[in-house]
Design a protein around this motif. Structure first.
Motif, PDB file in Angstrom:
ATOM      1  N   SER A  30       0.825  -1.207   0.000  1.00 10.43           N
ATOM      2  CA  SER A  30       0.000   0.000   0.000  1.00 10.43           C
ATOM      3  C   SER A  30       0.859   1.257   0.000  1.00 10.43           C
ATOM      4  CB  SER A  30      -0.940   0.004   1.212  1.00 10.43           C
ATOM      5  OG  SER A  30      -0.224   0.171   2.419  1.00 10.43           O
ATOM      6  N   VAL A  31       2.034   1.174   0.626  1.00 11.87           N
ATOM      7  CA  VAL A  31       2.973   2.303   0.606  1.00 11.87           C
ATOM      8  C   VAL A  31       3.555   2.470  -0.786  1.00 11.87           C
ATOM      9  CG1 VAL A  31       5.161   3.191   1.496  1.00 11.87           C
ATOM     10  CG2 VAL A  31       3.542   2.100   3.051  1.00 11.87           C
ATOM     11  N   LEU A  32       3.962   1.366  -1.385  1.00  7.14           N
ATOM     12  CA  LEU A  32       4.536   1.419  -2.734  1.00  7.14           C
ATOM     13  C   LEU A  32       3.546   1.968  -3.754  1.00  7.14           C
ATOM     14  CD1 LEU A  32       6.512  -1.961  -2.807  1.00  7.14           C
ATOM     15  CD2 LEU A  32       7.493   0.344  -2.939  1.00  7.14           C
ATOM     16  N   ASP A  33       2.267   1.744  -3.514  1.00  6.35           N
ATOM     17  CA  ASP A  33       1.237   2.251  -4.429  1.00  6.35           C
ATOM     18  C   ASP A  33       1.197   3.783  -4.456  1.00  6.35           C
ATOM     19  OD1 ASP A  33       0.506  -0.285  -5.158  1.00  6.35           O
ATOM     20  OD2 ASP A  33      -1.187  -0.419  -3.775  1.00  6.35           O
ATOM     21  N   TYR A  34       1.744   4.412  -3.413  1.00  4.76           N
ATOM     22  CA  TYR A  34       1.776   5.871  -3.352  1.00  4.76           C
ATOM     23  C   TYR A  34       3.034   6.455  -3.995  1.00  4.76           C
ATOM     24  CZ  TYR A  34      -2.304   6.876  -0.468  1.00  4.76           C
ATOM     25  OH  TYR A  34      -3.595   7.047  -0.021  1.00  4.76           O
ATOM     26  N   PHE A  35       3.893   5.589  -4.481  1.00  6.52           N
ATOM     27  CA  PHE A  35       5.130   6.093  -5.078  1.00  6.52           C
ATOM     28  C   PHE A  35       4.798   6.975  -6.280  1.00  6.52           C
ATOM     29  CE2 PHE A  35       8.950   5.749  -7.770  1.00  6.52           C
ATOM     30  CZ  PHE A  35       9.895   6.192  -6.839  1.00  6.52           C
ATOM     31  N   GLU A  45      11.220  18.995 -11.664  1.00  3.18           N
ATOM     32  CA  GLU A  45      11.002  18.066 -10.556  1.00  3.18           C
ATOM     33  C   GLU A  45      10.210  18.695  -9.419  1.00  3.18           C
ATOM     34  OE1 GLU A  45      14.725  16.489  -9.290  1.00  3.18           O
ATOM     35  OE2 GLU A  45      14.906  15.136 -10.995  1.00  3.18           O
ATOM     36  N   SER A  46      10.136  20.010  -9.390  1.00  4.29           N
ATOM     37  CA  SER A  46       9.465  20.676  -8.265  1.00  4.29           C
ATOM     38  C   SER A  46       8.000  20.282  -8.166  1.00  4.29           C
ATOM     39  CB  SER A  46       9.597  22.196  -8.411  1.00  4.29           C
ATOM     40  OG  SER A  46       8.969  22.642  -9.603  1.00  4.29           O
ATOM     41  N   CYS A  47       7.392  19.954  -9.295  1.00  2.00           N
ATOM     42  CA  CYS A  47       5.974  19.591  -9.271  1.00  2.00           C
ATOM     43  C   CYS A  47       5.737  18.238  -8.617  1.00  2.00           C
ATOM     44  CB  CYS A  47       5.408  19.605 -10.687  1.00  2.00           C
ATOM     45  SG  CYS A  47       6.165  18.403 -11.796  1.00  2.00           S
ATOM     46  N   TYR A  48       6.819  17.495  -8.418  1.00  2.99           N
ATOM     47  CA  TYR A  48       6.679  16.173  -7.798  1.00  2.99           C
ATOM     48  C   TYR A  48       6.923  16.197  -6.289  1.00  2.99           C
ATOM     49  CZ  TYR A  48       6.935  14.524 -12.611  1.00  2.99           C
ATOM     50  OH  TYR A  48       6.703  14.322 -13.943  1.00  2.99           O
ATOM     51  N   ARG A  49       7.300  17.375  -5.778  1.00  2.00           N
ATOM     52  CA  ARG A  49       7.629  17.459  -4.351  1.00  2.00           C
ATOM     53  C   ARG A  49       6.460  17.026  -3.473  1.00  2.00           C
ATOM     54  NH1 ARG A  49      11.555  16.836  -1.211  1.00  2.00           N
ATOM     55  NH2 ARG A  49      12.837  18.112  -2.612  1.00  2.00           N
ATOM     56  N   LYS A  50       5.259  17.484  -3.789  1.00  2.00           N
ATOM     57  CA  LYS A  50       4.095  17.148  -2.977  1.00  2.00           C
ATOM     58  C   LYS A  50       3.818  15.647  -3.023  1.00  2.00           C
ATOM     59  CE  LYS A  50      -0.712  18.417  -2.128  1.00  2.00           C
ATOM     60  NZ  LYS A  50      -1.863  19.296  -2.547  1.00  2.00           N
ATOM     61  N   GLN A  51       3.912  15.058  -4.212  1.00  3.32           N
ATOM     62  CA  GLN A  51       3.709  13.609  -4.336  1.00  3.32           C
ATOM     63  C   GLN A  51       4.766  12.833  -3.549  1.00  3.32           C
ATOM     64  OE1 GLN A  51       2.992  12.122  -8.393  1.00  3.32           O
ATOM     65  NE2 GLN A  51       2.829  14.267  -9.048  1.00  3.32           N
ATOM     66  N   PHE A  52       5.986  13.306  -3.667  1.00  2.00           N
ATOM     67  CA  PHE A  52       7.091  12.640  -2.983  1.00  2.00           C
ATOM     68  C   PHE A  52       6.907  12.697  -1.466  1.00  2.00           C
ATOM     69  CE2 PHE A  52      11.353  12.912  -1.040  1.00  2.00           C
ATOM     70  CZ  PHE A  52      11.839  11.657  -1.376  1.00  2.00           C
ATOM     71  N   GLU A  53       6.513  13.853  -0.957  1.00  2.00           N
ATOM     72  CA  GLU A  53       6.328  14.011   0.483  1.00  2.00           C
ATOM     73  C   GLU A  53       5.148  13.189   0.981  1.00  2.00           C
ATOM     74  OE1 GLU A  53       8.270  15.446   2.716  1.00  2.00           O
ATOM     75  OE2 GLU A  53       9.671  15.799   1.058  1.00  2.00           O
ATOM     76  N   CYS A  54       4.124  13.040   0.162  1.00  4.39           N
ATOM     77  CA  CYS A  54       2.987  12.191   0.518  1.00  4.39           C
ATOM     78  C   CYS A  54       3.439  10.736   0.631  1.00  4.39           C
ATOM     79  CB  CYS A  54       1.888  12.333  -0.516  1.00  4.39           C
ATOM     80  SG  CYS A  54       0.439  11.312  -0.186  1.00  4.39           S
ATOM     81  N   PHE A  55       4.238  10.303  -0.331  1.00  2.00           N
ATOM     82  CA  PHE A  55       4.785   8.951  -0.302  1.00  2.00           C
ATOM     83  C   PHE A  55       5.647   8.749   0.934  1.00  2.00           C
ATOM     84  CE2 PHE A  55       8.752   6.614  -1.319  1.00  2.00           C
ATOM     85  CZ  PHE A  55       8.239   5.333  -1.351  1.00  2.00           C
ATOM     86  N   PHE A  56       6.522   9.718   1.222  1.00  5.08           N
ATOM     87  CA  PHE A  56       7.417   9.590   2.370  1.00  5.08           C
ATOM     88  C   PHE A  56       6.639   9.566   3.678  1.00  5.08           C
ATOM     89  CE2 PHE A  56      10.295  11.006   5.671  1.00  5.08           C
ATOM     90  CZ  PHE A  56      11.416  10.221   5.424  1.00  5.08           C
ATOM     91  N   HIS A  57       5.583  10.367   3.756  1.00  8.96           N
ATOM     92  CA  HIS A  57       4.757  10.383   4.964  1.00  8.96           C
ATOM     93  C   HIS A  57       4.132   9.012   5.209  1.00  8.96           C
ATOM     94  CE1 HIS A  57       1.999  11.812   8.060  1.00  8.96           C
ATOM     95  NE2 HIS A  57       0.990  11.294   7.373  1.00  8.96           N
TER      96      HIS A  57
END
Length: 242
Positions: A30-35, A45-57
């Motif tokens: 389920s975590v990997l699905d948020y990658f 790459e800046s547009c991916y920061r929010k997605q990346f932080e969501c995945f990391f959270h």
């Protein structure tokens, strides 16, 4: 910064999960699905920061619930993950590269999960079964009056004893390797052990002791059988097989 995962694999650290295998696999999936679904062709790459932080959270919350953080190897991997994430925050590493390294670590663990075993699933050597087998063999030889039949029974018991001895040797090596790694990680953790390490160490010592006893019994039984085989009168051999 180079990818540290390969070096980690070569070290052979002991990895432990808190959950059962099925729940651990489902949770990590389920975590990997948020990658994030990166598209490097955009060049931004800046547009991916929010997605990346969501995945990391998601990962930050799930990781300590899945894995036993008191284990040196599990904590080491988490340190790697945090390092890669921090490198992306301070601009020393792009988000894409950072996410790639973190994904490799998590996917490595995800692939390992089906092979995790519980303490009760680890190999064991049964002294009780060995005692029954040795006693039964002795009883057969004592009751059999035909010397050639006695020779055959002794031969079969000898072969079985040797096989069991090797099996005990293999299991002993298995636990000796675990014990050596526990001692190595004990030193790396400033001479401290968690409850699981104490339990695993105890199991290692118990299994090694059983294997030593089993191999000693095999050696003793094997020597006795060899004596019986070669002490049979050779004239009876010629009489039977001519």
């Amino acid at each position: 910064m180079y990818n540290k995962l390969q070096n980690f694999k070569e070290q052979g650290y002991i990895l432990v999960i808190r959950l059962n295998r099925e729940d651990a696999i489902e949770t990590l999936k389920s975590v990997l699905d948020y990658f994030p679904k990166f598209d490097s062709s955009t060049g931004d790459e800046s547009c991916y920061r929010k997605q990346f932080e969501c995945f990391f959270h998601k990962l930050e919350k799930a990781y300590p619930n899945i894995f036993l953080m008191e284990m040196y190897g599990i904590q080491t991997l988490w340190n790697y993950i945090q390092c890669y994430r921090n490198e992306s925050l301070n601009s020393n590493m792009g988000i894409l590269r950072s996410a790639q390294y973190i994904h490799e670590i998590i996917f490595y663990l995800y692939q390992c999960l089906p092979n995790f075993v519980g303490l009760d699933e680890m190999p064991t050597y049964s002294i009780e079964k060995k005692l029954i087998k040795t006693s039964a063999g002795a009883l057969v030889k004592a009751r059999t009056k035909n010397e050639i039949a006695r020779k055959i029974e002794s031969g079969f018991l000898l072969g079985s004893d040797i096989y069991d001895g090797w099996d005990a040797h293999t299991i002993k090596k298995y636990y000796e390797d675990y014990k050596a790694e526990l001692e190595r990680e004990f030193a790396l953790k400033n001479n401290t052990r968690c409850y699981f390490e104490e339990a695993l160490l105890k199991k290692c010592e118990e299994e090694i002791s059983k294997c030593n006893e089993g191999m000693a019994m095999s050696a003793s039984s094997g020597i006795e059988n060899i004596k019986e085989i070669f002490n049979i009168d050779s004239s009876q051999d010629r009489k039977t097989f001519n």
